[in-house]
Design a protein around this motif. Structure first.
Motif, PDB file in Angstrom:
ATOM      1  N   ALA A  59       0.806  -1.228   0.000  1.00 23.59           N
ATOM      2  CA  ALA A  59       0.000   0.000   0.000  1.00 23.59           C
ATOM      3  C   ALA A  59       0.834   1.270   0.000  1.00 23.59           C
ATOM      4  CB  ALA A  59      -0.959  -0.003   1.192  1.00 23.59           C
ATOM      5  N   GLU A  60       1.841   1.341  -0.863  1.00 22.89           N
ATOM      6  CA  GLU A  60       2.650   2.556  -0.988  1.00 22.89           C
ATOM      7  C   GLU A  60       1.906   3.538  -1.895  1.00 22.89           C
ATOM      8  OE1 GLU A  60       7.103   0.918  -0.224  1.00 22.89           O
ATOM      9  OE2 GLU A  60       6.368   0.773  -2.279  1.00 22.89           O
ATOM     10  N   HIS A  61       1.794   4.785  -1.453  1.00 20.82           N
ATOM     11  CA  HIS A  61       0.985   5.735  -2.211  1.00 20.82           C
ATOM     12  C   HIS A  61       1.446   7.165  -1.984  1.00 20.82           C
ATOM     13  CE1 HIS A  61      -0.888   5.191   1.727  1.00 20.82           C
ATOM     14  NE2 HIS A  61      -1.500   6.355   1.589  1.00 20.82           N
ATOM     15  N   SER A  62       1.014   8.053  -2.884  1.00 21.44           N
ATOM     16  CA  SER A  62       1.335   9.472  -2.824  1.00 21.44           C
ATOM     17  C   SER A  62       0.070  10.251  -3.150  1.00 21.44           C
ATOM     18  CB  SER A  62       2.447   9.804  -3.822  1.00 21.44           C
ATOM     19  OG  SER A  62       2.853  11.153  -3.698  1.00 21.44           O
ATOM     20  N   LEU A  63      -0.150  11.369  -2.437  1.00 23.89           N
ATOM     21  CA  LEU A  63      -1.429  12.082  -2.524  1.00 23.89           C
ATOM     22  C   LEU A  63      -1.263  13.513  -3.023  1.00 23.89           C
ATOM     23  CD1 LEU A  63      -2.929  10.936   0.909  1.00 23.89           C
ATOM     24  CD2 LEU A  63      -3.326   9.909  -1.352  1.00 23.89           C
ATOM     25  N   ILE A  64      -2.360  14.022  -3.575  1.00 21.53           N
ATOM     26  CA  ILE A  64      -2.421  15.398  -4.077  1.00 21.53           C
ATOM     27  C   ILE A  64      -3.830  15.941  -3.870  1.00 21.53           C
ATOM     28  CG2 ILE A  64      -3.097  14.788  -6.437  1.00 21.53           C
ATOM     29  CD1 ILE A  64      -0.529  17.502  -5.529  1.00 21.53           C
ATOM     30  N   GLY A  65      -3.942  17.258  -3.691  1.00 20.33           N
ATOM     31  CA  GLY A  65      -5.266  17.870  -3.695  1.00 20.33           C
ATOM     32  C   GLY A  65      -5.792  18.263  -2.337  1.00 20.33           C
ATOM     33  N   ASP A  66      -7.113  18.379  -2.262  1.00 16.49           N
ATOM     34  CA  ASP A  66      -7.820  18.949  -1.118  1.00 16.49           C
ATOM     35  C   ASP A  66      -8.697  17.893  -0.465  1.00 16.49           C
ATOM     36  OD1 ASP A  66      -9.525  20.441   0.594  1.00 16.49           O
ATOM     37  OD2 ASP A  66      -9.238  22.220  -0.651  1.00 16.49           O
ATOM     38  N   ALA A  67      -8.655  17.833   0.847  1.00 13.71           N
ATOM     39  CA  ALA A  67      -9.478  16.865   1.578  1.00 13.71           C
ATOM     40  C   ALA A  67     -10.967  17.157   1.446  1.00 13.71           C
ATOM     41  CB  ALA A  67      -9.082  16.850   3.053  1.00 13.71           C
ATOM     42  N   ALA A  68     -11.322  18.351   0.949  1.00 12.53           N
ATOM     43  CA  ALA A  68     -12.734  18.713   0.796  1.00 12.53           C
ATOM     44  C   ALA A  68     -13.307  18.300  -0.566  1.00 12.53           C
ATOM     45  CB  ALA A  68     -12.911  20.220   0.983  1.00 12.53           C
ATOM     46  N   TRP A  69     -12.465  17.830  -1.490  1.00  9.42           N
ATOM     47  CA  TRP A  69     -12.983  17.373  -2.791  1.00  9.42           C
ATOM     48  C   TRP A  69     -13.965  16.227  -2.561  1.00  9.42           C
ATOM     49  CZ3 TRP A  69      -7.806  16.752  -5.997  1.00  9.42           C
ATOM     50  CH2 TRP A  69      -7.319  18.022  -6.324  1.00  9.42           C
ATOM     51  N   ASP A  70     -15.149  16.319  -3.169  1.00  8.69           N
ATOM     52  CA  ASP A  70     -16.141  15.258  -2.971  1.00  8.69           C
ATOM     53  C   ASP A  70     -16.408  14.470  -4.254  1.00  8.69           C
ATOM     54  OD1 ASP A  70     -17.491  17.360  -4.188  1.00  8.69           O
ATOM     55  OD2 ASP A  70     -18.780  17.764  -2.472  1.00  8.69           O
ATOM     56  N   ASP A  71     -17.255  14.993  -5.152  1.00 11.11           N
ATOM     57  CA  ASP A  71     -17.565  14.308  -6.406  1.00 11.11           C
ATOM     58  C   ASP A  71     -16.614  14.806  -7.489  1.00 11.11           C
ATOM     59  OD1 ASP A  71     -19.591  13.098  -5.044  1.00 11.11           O
ATOM     60  OD2 ASP A  71     -21.190  14.319  -5.906  1.00 11.11           O
ATOM     61  N   TYR A  72     -15.859  13.895  -8.093  1.00  8.87           N
ATOM     62  CA  TYR A  72     -14.906  14.308  -9.122  1.00  8.87           C
ATOM     63  C   TYR A  72     -14.506  13.113  -9.983  1.00  8.87           C
ATOM     64  CZ  TYR A  72     -11.525  12.834  -5.452  1.00  8.87           C
ATOM     65  OH  TYR A  72     -10.828  12.170  -4.476  1.00  8.87           O
ATOM     66  N   THR A  73     -13.755  13.416 -11.033  1.00 15.07           N
ATOM     67  CA  THR A  73     -13.229  12.392 -11.933  1.00 15.07           C
ATOM     68  C   THR A  73     -11.706  12.402 -11.857  1.00 15.07           C
ATOM     69  OG1 THR A  73     -15.096  12.594 -13.464  1.00 15.07           O
ATOM     70  CG2 THR A  73     -13.071  11.629 -14.341  1.00 15.07           C
ATOM     71  N   VAL A  74     -11.120  11.225 -11.737  1.00 17.14           N
ATOM     72  CA  VAL A  74      -9.666  11.080 -11.731  1.00 17.14           C
ATOM     73  C   VAL A  74      -9.252  10.280 -12.961  1.00 17.14           C
ATOM     74  CG1 VAL A  74      -7.639  10.377 -10.424  1.00 17.14           C
ATOM     75  CG2 VAL A  74      -9.743  10.953  -9.223  1.00 17.14           C
ATOM     76  N   GLU A  75      -8.269  10.791 -13.692  1.00 13.35           N
ATOM     77  CA  GLU A  75      -7.738  10.090 -14.855  1.00 13.35           C
ATOM     78  C   GLU A  75      -6.222  10.023 -14.742  1.00 13.35           C
ATOM     79  OE1 GLU A  75      -9.599  11.500 -18.666  1.00 13.35           O
ATOM     80  OE2 GLU A  75     -10.526  12.933 -17.269  1.00 13.35           O
ATOM     81  N   ALA A  76      -5.630   8.917 -15.173  1.00 12.16           N
ATOM     82  CA  ALA A  76      -4.176   8.792 -15.132  1.00 12.16           C
ATOM     83  C   ALA A  76      -3.729   7.640 -16.022  1.00 12.16           C
ATOM     84  CB  ALA A  76      -3.698   8.550 -13.711  1.00 12.16           C
ATOM     85  N   LYS A  77      -2.501   7.762 -16.491  1.00 12.63           N
ATOM     86  CA  LYS A  77      -1.856   6.645 -17.170  1.00 12.63           C
ATOM     87  C   LYS A  77      -1.108   5.852 -16.109  1.00 12.63           C
ATOM     88  CE  LYS A  77      -1.198   9.051 -21.588  1.00 12.63           C
ATOM     89  NZ  LYS A  77      -2.182   8.224 -22.327  1.00 12.63           N
ATOM     90  N   VAL A  78      -1.303   4.528 -16.113  1.00 16.50           N
ATOM     91  CA  VAL A  78      -0.712   3.661 -15.098  1.00 16.50           C
ATOM     92  C   VAL A  78       0.048   2.527 -15.794  1.00 16.50           C
ATOM     93  CG1 VAL A  78      -1.158   2.170 -13.116  1.00 16.50           C
ATOM     94  CG2 VAL A  78      -2.614   4.174 -13.524  1.00 16.50           C
TER      95      VAL A  78
END
Length: 223
Positions: A59-78
């Motif tokens: 479970a290694e991870h890195s975070l970005i953004g605001d804890a108040a974000w609720d409904d949104y779309t996340v896109e990324a190349k993995v």
């Protein structure tokens, strides 16, 4: 007339810059660095225009953004460079509390888990989705898209809809940051984008330069 023309140009430039900053979208291309990202655990670096995680623990991870974000779309190349499990984090309320949709190479499926306090690997399984028109493999880039709205969490891979899972339990997370994640896997991430009504500013400007060029062309024709 020339004064009016250049005044209009100046206004349009300011309008485009303003729309770029408040268009409900943030994007990270990792062309230079990832200074605004916060690694929770793991060894992270920016190399060859991608955000990379060295193979390590759970479970290694890195975070970005605001804890108040609720409904949104996340896109990324993995891309899973070595190992079997990597994906996208969303609604992260802390380093321990978040959801993750991750690619499972051996079983060609995607799993959704809700991580919780206690340890990096403390978690509850929400469900899984069999690979639909995709073959999850190592060394290949996959376009992941997660759309979160209320209790619903929809997933697409390479433009193919994989399905929808929900969490309507009392333990559900209603809002939080986004991020990237892997489990005992070396992985690469690129073109990470978050969009939604609550997303404001930051990241890479969302309005392409060709929009400004188009506007300039229209004004020239109108002279």
């Amino acid at each position: 007339m020339k004064y009016l023309f250049f005044s209009v140009i100046g206004f349009c430039v300011l309008a485009l810059l303003a729309s770029s900053a408040f268009a409900g979208e943030q994007m990270w291309t990792f062309d230079a660095d990832a200074d605004d990202w916060t690694p929770a655990n793991g060894t992270w670096s920016v190399e060859d225009g991608a955000y990379k995680l060295a193979k390590g623990g759970r479970a290694e991870h890195s975070l970005i953004g605001d804890a108040a974000w609720d409904d949104y779309t996340v896109e990324a190349k993995v891309r899973l460079d070595e190992g079997n499990w990597a994906g996208i984090v969303f609604r992260a309320q802390s380093e321990m509390e978040y959801y993750v949709y991750y690619l499972n190479v051996p079983n060609n499926k995607t799993e959704l888990w809700r991580h919780k306090t206690g340890a990096w690997d403390a978690r509850d399984k929400i469900g899984e989705l069999a690979g639909a028109n995709v073959t999850i493999a190592n060394g290949e880039w996959f376009d992941m898209e997660v759309v979160v709205e209320g209790a619903s969490m929809k997933l697409w891979i390479n433009g193919e809809e994989q399905g929808e899972l929900t969490d309507d339990t009392a333990e559900a997370y209603a809002a939080g940051q986004a991020g990237v994640w892997a489990w005992e896997t070396a992985a690469s991430f690129d073109d990470f984008k978050v969009s939604g009504d609550a997303i404001v500013g930051g990241g890479t400007p969302v309005e392409p330069l060709d929009k400004l060029t188009t506007t300039w062309g229209r004004l020239k024709r109108a002279r």
